[in-house]
Scaffold this active site. Sequence first.
Site, PDB file in Angstrom:
ATOM      1  N   GLU A  63     -15.206  17.115   5.639  1.00  0.00           N
ATOM      2  CA  GLU A  63     -15.551  15.840   5.736  1.00  0.00           C
ATOM      3  C   GLU A  63     -14.058  15.112   5.342  1.00  0.00           C
ATOM      4  O   GLU A  63     -13.553  15.074   4.216  1.00  0.00           O
ATOM      5  CB  GLU A  63     -16.486  15.316   4.375  1.00  0.00           C
ATOM      6  CG  GLU A  63     -16.595  13.828   4.470  1.00  0.00           C
ATOM      7  CD  GLU A  63     -16.847  13.027   3.223  1.00  0.00           C
ATOM      8  OE1 GLU A  63     -17.089  11.892   3.340  1.00  0.00           O
ATOM      9  OE2 GLU A  63     -16.062  13.291   2.392  1.00  0.00           O
TER      10      GLU A  63
ATOM     11  N   ASP B  41     -16.509  18.134   0.654  1.00  0.00           N
ATOM     12  CA  ASP B  41     -16.481  16.762   0.237  1.00  0.00           C
ATOM     13  C   ASP B  41     -14.886  16.222   0.248  1.00  0.00           C
ATOM     14  O   ASP B  41     -14.133  16.876  -0.456  1.00  0.00           O
ATOM     15  CB  ASP B  41     -17.163  16.337  -0.988  1.00  0.00           C
ATOM     16  CG  ASP B  41     -17.243  14.910  -1.400  1.00  0.00           C
ATOM     17  OD1 ASP B  41     -18.047  14.338  -0.519  1.00  0.00           O
ATOM     18  OD2 ASP B  41     -16.749  14.554  -2.283  1.00  0.00           O
TER      19      ASP B  41
END
Length: 574
Positions: free
Chosen positions: A293, A218
């Site tokens: 990401e 993330d």
Amino acid sequence: MAPTSAHAPDRADAPWWRHAVIYQVYPRSWADSDGDGIGDLPGITARLDHLRDLGVDALWLSPFYTSPQADAGYDVADYRDVDPTFGTLADADALITRAHELGLRVIVDLVPNHSSDAHPWFRAALAAPAGSPERDRYLFRDGKGAGGDLPPNNWESVFGGPAWTRVTEPDGTPGQWYLHLFDTRQPDFNWDKPQVRAEFESVLRFWLDRGVDGFRVDVAHGLIKKAGLPDHRARTHMLGDTEDAAVHVLDGESPEPTHHTPYWDQDGVHDVYRSWRALLDSYGSPDRILCAEAWVEPQERSVRYIRPDEMHQAFNFDFLGTPWVAEDLVAVIDRSLDAADSVGAPSTWVLSNHDVVRHATRLGYAPGTKRPNGIGAEDPQPDRELGLRRARAATALMLALPGSAYLYQGEELGLPDSTEVPDELREDPTFRRSGGTEKGRDGCRVPIPWSSAAPSLGFGPTHRTWLPQPAVYASYAVDRQAGVEGSTLELYRALLRLRREVSVGTGSLAFVEGYGPDVVAFVNEGVSRSRLLVVANLGPEPVALPEGADLLVSSGPLTDGRVPMDTTVWALWP
Ligand code: GLC
């Protein structure tokens, strides 16, 4: 029709992740086993057959760790445990075991940029004085101005509002400020501290030892902040239109590279990923993977995350953000493959995830319409039929591309966003933090319809769902589509089966010219030596397939044997 630009095939024995199709499960919304209205791990385990039947290679689970759920689990309070909402560690083990039995690999989410404010380290930081080692694991600073009343710099949160929150010191006085690039309840870690690095290496091992096959990382571009935390002149949004997203457009100026923002894409992040890659490699074969990401522009910078000694994959958000315009799609495909080739990595492809309006909805607007961050009932509504038609064509195009592809739960049903979530039920912090100017991401997170006649459309055993399912979702339910010729579910199943059979993922790609500006056409030649001709027609004139082409699958009905507008076909071409 001579091929123009060509991209070489991958090795026939390429490791699994170079061509895998990975399905994203958003645990809150996939399947609820206990009837509390929120999905959970036992619910997922019980429904894994759906993924086997679909024909994907792996699933990626959004966070299911202990969390107050201030950002739907992207606010982690304990990286080594499961939130009671989702089950227990034993449930996680059972899920991994069952997935492996079905031949599915399991990727979990890792959230290293920030923790929850309920994390014991942050609680300890609040209880400790300014300058203490406890505070130094996060980014605490004194405020500016008289009495330190002003934030330490002008950075803004991705979710809206300032990126700093002031704490009350243990003695009750107004105190220091801490940085949170996202919600107030998501304090950013200080990645200059060896203890933070060691902690995450230990968390990686914890899940690897439980048998996971990799991590989706993330906000991978956010961990390192520029020394001195200097002011930044632009406002950044990560979740709205791509132009606001990865590229920070400054009042009419040309887009600026992401790393000019002092908290994105700083070079130091790569040291972190090199050490993680070495750690994962030490687990031997088959490869365990890392997927970034990273909302980073330009693409030459984003592929630095997938250099040979760093991560394996990075989401291709350029593809996701490309409008439904043939020449733009050709350009982004060509550019993505070139960029990935330059570092020896496979490209990835993605159209939907839990942070963006689903592509069946997005494509129901005129090409070039600014992508909204959520749609409300009072906003202009998409053309649902057109959106679905284009979404099927877009997916058929995507799954024909060499490399690895990501699917988001429900897209195999052609599911649209809910545009009917009442404001008072919205949970995404962006809604609140933006003062309601952004509806946020709840519309793409609504629980999945499994059975059209069951309570909560089969999501769980009761009527409860944490976000309401719009009435129209019943017509998209799995039981309405399984075995039904022409359904979106059967289209996905056919595409995934054929993708395997003609080894699309490791194939070469050569564009085919001669179809005109409204068509994306290419040949993907797989290691099985089958030449797959792919024609996506985005224009009003139906196009004919060349002589000898043997139709394999079409995203929609043909018109007199020709490919009509907003349709993609796959054909074998001798
Ligand atoms: C990522 C997640 C998003 C989350 C944010 C903060 O972008 O995909 O859902 O809100 O990070 O963790």
